[in-house]
Design an enzyme around this catalytic site. Structure first.
Site, PDB file in Angstrom:
ATOM      1  N   GLY A 127      43.056  65.027  72.372  1.00  0.00           N
ATOM      2  CA  GLY A 127      44.238  63.451  72.362  1.00  0.00           C
ATOM      3  C   GLY A 127      43.989  63.469  70.831  1.00  0.00           C
ATOM      4  O   GLY A 127      43.557  62.709  70.379  1.00  0.00           O
ATOM      5  N   TYR A 128      44.194  64.974  70.296  1.00  0.00           N
ATOM      6  CA  TYR A 128      44.213  64.722  68.559  1.00  0.00           C
ATOM      7  C   TYR A 128      45.902  64.668  68.706  1.00  0.00           C
ATOM      8  O   TYR A 128      46.369  63.890  68.294  1.00  0.00           O
ATOM      9  CB  TYR A 128      44.282  65.548  68.222  1.00  0.00           C
ATOM     10  N   GLU A 244      35.244  74.913  68.308  1.00  0.00           N
ATOM     11  CA  GLU A 244      36.336  75.656  69.105  1.00  0.00           C
ATOM     12  C   GLU A 244      36.769  77.282  68.509  1.00  0.00           C
ATOM     13  O   GLU A 244      37.054  77.438  69.231  1.00  0.00           O
ATOM     14  CB  GLU A 244      37.528  74.784  68.084  1.00  0.00           C
ATOM     15  N   ASN A 388      48.892  78.804  62.267  1.00  0.00           N
ATOM     16  CA  ASN A 388      48.615  80.030  62.044  1.00  0.00           C
ATOM     17  C   ASN A 388      48.644  80.215  59.825  1.00  0.00           C
ATOM     18  O   ASN A 388      48.200  80.453  59.251  1.00  0.00           O
ATOM     19  CB  ASN A 388      49.254  81.676  62.020  1.00  0.00           C
TER      20      ASN A 388
HETATM   21  C1  FAD Z   1      50.789  74.865  74.034  1.00  0.00           C
HETATM   22  C2  FAD Z   1      50.476  73.760  73.208  1.00  0.00           C
HETATM   23  C3  FAD Z   1      49.211  73.131  73.512  1.00  0.00           C
HETATM   24  C4  FAD Z   1      48.600  72.558  72.952  1.00  0.00           C
HETATM   25  N1  FAD Z   1      47.510  71.590  73.379  1.00  0.00           N
HETATM   26  C5  FAD Z   1      46.924  70.092  72.908  1.00  0.00           C
HETATM   27  C6  FAD Z   1      46.212  69.830  72.854  1.00  0.00           C
HETATM   28  O1  FAD Z   1      45.458  70.234  74.361  1.00  0.00           O
HETATM   29  N2  FAD Z   1      45.429  68.187  72.293  1.00  0.00           N
HETATM   30  C7  FAD Z   1      46.520  68.300  70.844  1.00  0.00           C
HETATM   31  O2  FAD Z   1      45.844  67.365  70.729  1.00  0.00           O
HETATM   32  N3  FAD Z   1      46.758  68.895  70.848  1.00  0.00           N
HETATM   33  C8  FAD Z   1      47.724  70.168  71.390  1.00  0.00           C
HETATM   34  N4  FAD Z   1      48.260  70.926  70.870  1.00  0.00           N
HETATM   35  C9  FAD Z   1      49.512  70.593  69.490  1.00  0.00           C
HETATM   36  C10 FAD Z   1      48.361  71.553  68.553  1.00  0.00           C
HETATM   37  O3  FAD Z   1      48.149  71.184  67.587  1.00  0.00           O
HETATM   38  C11 FAD Z   1      50.099  71.477  67.414  1.00  0.00           C
HETATM   39  O4  FAD Z   1      51.406  71.866  67.616  1.00  0.00           O
HETATM   40  C12 FAD Z   1      49.828  71.947  65.964  1.00  0.00           C
HETATM   41  O5  FAD Z   1      49.111  71.548  65.378  1.00  0.00           O
HETATM   42  C13 FAD Z   1      50.808  72.105  65.187  1.00  0.00           C
HETATM   43  O6  FAD Z   1      51.117  70.693  64.846  1.00  0.00           O
HETATM   44  P1  FAD Z   1      53.132  70.350  65.441  1.00  0.00           P
HETATM   45  O7  FAD Z   1      53.260  70.990  66.293  1.00  0.00           O
HETATM   46  O8  FAD Z   1      53.631  68.832  64.633  1.00  0.00           O
HETATM   47  O9  FAD Z   1      53.580  71.180  63.522  1.00  0.00           O
HETATM   48  P2  FAD Z   1      54.265  71.196  62.055  1.00  0.00           P
HETATM   49  O10 FAD Z   1      52.758  70.476  61.939  1.00  0.00           O
HETATM   50  O11 FAD Z   1      55.291  70.004  62.229  1.00  0.00           O
HETATM   51  O12 FAD Z   1      54.416  71.638  61.963  1.00  0.00           O
HETATM   52  C14 FAD Z   1      55.656  72.916  61.714  1.00  0.00           C
HETATM   53  C15 FAD Z   1      55.748  74.224  61.139  1.00  0.00           C
HETATM   54  O13 FAD Z   1      55.283  73.093  59.935  1.00  0.00           O
HETATM   55  C16 FAD Z   1      53.975  74.124  59.660  1.00  0.00           C
HETATM   56  N5  FAD Z   1      53.365  73.723  58.243  1.00  0.00           N
HETATM   57  C17 FAD Z   1      52.919  72.768  58.622  1.00  0.00           C
HETATM   58  N6  FAD Z   1      52.175  72.268  57.777  1.00  0.00           N
HETATM   59  C18 FAD Z   1      52.181  73.418  56.565  1.00  0.00           C
HETATM   60  C19 FAD Z   1      51.504  73.301  55.354  1.00  0.00           C
HETATM   61  N7  FAD Z   1      50.593  72.351  54.973  1.00  0.00           N
HETATM   62  N8  FAD Z   1      51.940  74.973  54.586  1.00  0.00           N
HETATM   63  C20 FAD Z   1      52.368  76.046  55.652  1.00  0.00           C
HETATM   64  N9  FAD Z   1      53.125  75.386  56.602  1.00  0.00           N
HETATM   65  C21 FAD Z   1      52.805  74.056  57.290  1.00  0.00           C
HETATM   66  C22 FAD Z   1      53.482  74.853  60.532  1.00  0.00           C
HETATM   67  O14 FAD Z   1      52.093  76.559  61.151  1.00  0.00           O
HETATM   68  C23 FAD Z   1      54.104  75.531  61.552  1.00  0.00           C
HETATM   69  O15 FAD Z   1      54.554  76.004  61.925  1.00  0.00           O
HETATM   70  C24 FAD Z   1      49.047  72.176  71.542  1.00  0.00           C
HETATM   71  C25 FAD Z   1      50.552  72.880  71.223  1.00  0.00           C
HETATM   72  C26 FAD Z   1      50.888  73.405  72.126  1.00  0.00           C
HETATM   73  C27 FAD Z   1      52.213  74.120  71.382  1.00  0.00           C
END
Ligand code: FAD
Lengths: 402, 374
Positions: A127-128, A244, A388
């Protein structure tokens, strides 16, 4: 310089292989190879089998009930398991929360939680992320307010992988809004049965329920379930991120999928000849195979350095994450492409293990149905675990000093 | 040289744009996709009213005498609107085949009915083992009593479940022939399913299906050039549809970059994402140019030049579509992989275009081979 496994390592591989041959249930391996949906019970059953052998936690030290294996042994184990069609051991308990509990938890927490992770009793989820805090995790808002010997938690987590099955969730919560964002975060272990927790499914574009929203409304969490110190959670979370990434390259799984890709390309035909004889498509396979050969050695270089205690898994793990996820995506894309027209039907029912083709559609192999869904599903791999783009930021900042 | 649409074309574009914005929202589409037909029959009737079902047909047969550029314009709008309706198989492919090769009697009987939205057709051509090769047909036509008997199987016939009639390709001796087959004819059976994009298709079996002499479309044994032309036409149309989808994906992604905040700023402030978005726009503009070329050449009577340009266009557009589709998902982060957002659905339709009527390798191969001939 020596790229070969030692005699002992090769013997170890043979031992793992023999174990898998004897102990991995056939019906589970068939699901994994066929790309079918795995049930909670498949994961738990396999964990219990591994535990009975003493192999429940390949990355843990012996003192906590692990195998004490070297990183190279772990790699061999992962590779053999993937090849045999063993279900992936989910990382949330074994590789995420456990190392934090070992490093920062107190002895009571270690005794309470660790044995139940390794023996498959407890299912953990992570739950992050929150709706407003993904890449920028430190901005998280879920609040935990101290009330006597409890915290009262309010807020929302999201993208929770397989949280619908979870017994426990480890959460980053805000316990202070003073100072830097990173300095007001604590690490809580929360029983999913606590009143006030609601889990809502999120359906992914492959039609599957794999992720969830988790809502907290006045959820009472005993203070004894906090790991380490209050407001130090960010430090623990960062420690966890390093862990991780071991195994994140997914070399074993990608090798298995590459084999499958080749099998499909041999089986499908193009204008009456096997598709594999089409140089244009074969080059695509060759290209991804070269990437995978390079990644395998890069991965071994990183984990060998780790094993020799030269350094902890550092920013170079980002290279493994980026390449590993890209290769995984490319493999599913090519598997789908190899099927041609037969990738177009959306046979969602084919994910069901009981589905074994349709007599009305003799041209469809058993594994054809799930493949296009997999392509859509694995778009996630370049997004989760630190996207990525974020990994490239880490490389440019931490390795290159830009 | 003139790259402008005519006033009439612009008016049609506006009509379609308004229709999709007002009457065919994403949730409506989702509901239609889950309905038994997998598309909206009311929308089909509206398309008939708009005249787009009559567009590519001659005026003598109730048509509007439109050209391939008109079709491109419609397909781009259908792409943007993520339309589920089987315009491509029914109007572009089957309608096009009848227009180009049907007898006067066939055209009189069928084209006005297609134009009016009363008759739906599907093109049953590809089968097992041939992949995208157009001349690889295993279904057999055996002459019998002045007509033919058809036997064989067809794979992934788009829009088959809603079709009243099929145009079926079959081998007779050394050549290929095309036949009009009633969907209810004895010996025709379907195994229907949804496709990746939420529309419908079916695998078709033909077991001793009897057709009479007037079911033949075009010359007996000489249908391959007709099929090649029709599939070129379909590919040009798919290029336009893909461009419409890419343009829509770029719009929603750009909007997301401006509104989604992380690290205290819109994510569009990150240069890595700015460049990615710029790459997506460049790819879309280049794809639009190739789709335009494909449309203009689709009406050409020079078969070699037509095929060469359309092969190049499809291969190129598919490469652009891959980039735009994958990156639109990526830039939406977790939201991008959900069923809830339209992004994933656009992405699935783009992916499906990439596997229909020849994938990127198939068309690259055709174009590449044409270099030898030059
Ligand atoms: C299938 C799936 C399973 C997951 N499981 C878990 C889980 O079990 N527990 C949990 O806690 N989380 C989980 N996650 C969450 C995951 O860690 C987040 O989706 C991820 O960190 C991206 O955050 P966001 O979706 O809010 O996208 P955003 O952070 O809003 O990003 C949107 C886009 O902007 C880009 N971006 C953001 N900041 C920057 C920057 N500074 N420079 C360049 N590009 C940037 C990102 O790369 C992305 O392309 C899961 C996600 C998915 C899709």
């Amino acid at each position: 310089m020596d790229l070969d496994y030692s005699v002992e390592e090769s013997q170890f591989r043979a031992e793992v292989r023999a174990f898998l041959r004897d102990q991995l249930p056939n019906e589970i391996a068939r699901k994994v190879h066929g790309g079918k949906r795995l049930a909670k019970d498949d994961f738990v059953r396999w964990q219990k089998i591994l535990h009975a052998k003493g192999w429940g936690a390949s990355s843990w030290p012996v003192a906590h009930g692990g195998t004490g294996w070297s990183p190279v042994q772990q790699h061999i184990f992962d590779e053999e398991c993937a090849d045999a069609g063993a279900p992936m051991q989910l990382p949330f308990g074994l590789k995420m929360v456990a190392p934090v509990i070992m490093a920062f938890g107190n002895p009571a927490q270690q005794a309470r939680f660790l044995p139940r992770i390794v023996d498959g009793s407890d299912w953990w989820c992570q739950g992050y992320s929150e709706p407003g805090s993904g890449s920028d995790l430190a901005s998280l808002k879920t609040r935990a307010v101290r009330d006597g010997d409890h915290y009262v938690v309010n807020g929302q987590k999201t993208w929770n992988t397989l949280g619908q099955y979870a017994d426990w969730i480890f959460c980053l919560v805000r316990t202070s809004s003073e100072g830097r964002q990173q300095e007001g975060i604590s690490f809580l272990l929360i029983d999913m049965k606590t009143p006030g927790i609601t889990v809502r499914p999120i359906i992914m574009m492959d039609g599957e329920h794999e992720i969830n929203e988790v809502w907290f409304e006045d959820v009472k969490v005993p203070v004894e379930n906090r790991v380490g110190e209050e407001n130090k959670g960010w430090t623990y979370a960062k420690f966890l991120l390093g862990h991780e990434r071991t195994g994140i390259a997914g070399v074993g799984r990608s090798k298995r999928e590459l084999k499958k890709l080749k099998a499909i390309a041999c089986r499908e035909s193009s204008a009456g000849r096997p598709l594999i004889e089409d140089a244009r498509f074969r080059d695509r396979i060759a290209q991804v195979e070269m990437e995978l050969m390079a990644l395998e050695i890069t991965n071994l270089r990183v984990i060998s350095a780790e094993g020799e205690k030269k350094r902890a898994p550092g920013p170079e793990a980002s290279i493994l994450k980026i390449k590993g996820s890209e290769i995984q995506q490319l493999l599913t894309e090519l598997q789908m492409q190899a099927l041609g027209h037969y990738a177009l039907p959306w046979l969602h029912e084919s994910l069901d293990p009981a589905w074994s083709g349709d007599p009305a559609m003799p041209a469809y192999e058993d594994d054809a149905g799930p493949l296009s869904g997999h392509y859509f599903n694995v778009r996630k791999t370049t997004i989760y675990g630190g996207s990525n783009e974020i990994q490239k930021n880490i490389i440019s900042q931490m390795i290159l000093g830009l | 040289m003139n790259f402008d649409y005519t006033e009439e074309q612009i008016a049609l574009q506006d009509t379609l744009r308004r229709f999709f914005a007002r009457d065919y929202g994403f949730e409506h589409r989702r509901a239609m996709s889950k309905s038994a037909d997998g598309f909206d029959r009311a929308a089909w009737a509206t398309f008939a009213d708009f005249g787009i079902l009559a567009l590519p047909f001659p005026e003598d047969f109730g048509g509007l005498n439109g050209n391939a550029v008109d079709t491109m314009l419609v397909m781009e709008m259908l792409g943007r609107g993520l339309a589920l309706e089987p315009y491509l198989p029914g109007v572009v492919l089957c309608g096009g085949l009848l227009r180009d090769a049907g007898s006067t009697a066939q055209k009189e009987a069928l084209l006005p009915a297609i134009a009016g939205g009363e008759l739906m057709l599907a093109f049953a051509h590809f089968g097992a083992g041939g992949r995208y090769a157009l001349d690889h047909v295993a279904t057999k036509a055996t002459p019998e009593g002045g007509g033919w008997t058809l036997d064989g199987a067809k794979a992934v016939v788009l829009a088959a479940p809603s079709a009243d009639k099929f145009i079926v390709s079959a081998r007779e001796g050394l050549g290929l022939s095309l036949f009009l087959v009633d969907a209810k004819a004895p010996g025709v059976s379907l195994r229907s399913y949804p496709t990746q994009d939420g529309a419908r298709a079916a695998d078709l079996r033909l077991d001793g299906v009897q057709v009479s002499a007037d079911a033949l479309i075009g010359p007996a044994g000489g249908a391959l050039p007709l099929i090649e032309r029709a599939v070129d036409y379909a590919n040009a149309a798919l290029c336009a549809e893909a461009v419409g989808i890419m343009a829509a994906l770029n719009e929603v992604t750009l909007e997301y970059l401006k509104t989604r905040k992380q690290f205290g700023q819109p994510i569009g402030k990150f240069q890595a994402l700015q460049h990615r978005m710029a790459d997506m726009v460049i790819a879309t503009e280049q794809a639009r140019s190739m789709a335009t070329l494909a449309a203009v050449r689709a009406d050409s009577d020079d078969a070699a030049e037509r095929s060469r340009c359309i092969a190049a266009a499809k291969a190129y557009v598919l490469q652009s579509a891959r980039l735009v589709g994958q990156q639109a998902v990526q830039l939406h982060g977790g939201m991008g992989v959900t069923d809830e957002l339209n992004v994933g659905h656009y992405f699935k339709r783009l992916t499906m275009i990439g596997l229909s009527f020849g994938d990127v390798d198939y068309h690259l191969g055709r174009f590449s081979d044409s270099l030898l001939a030059a």
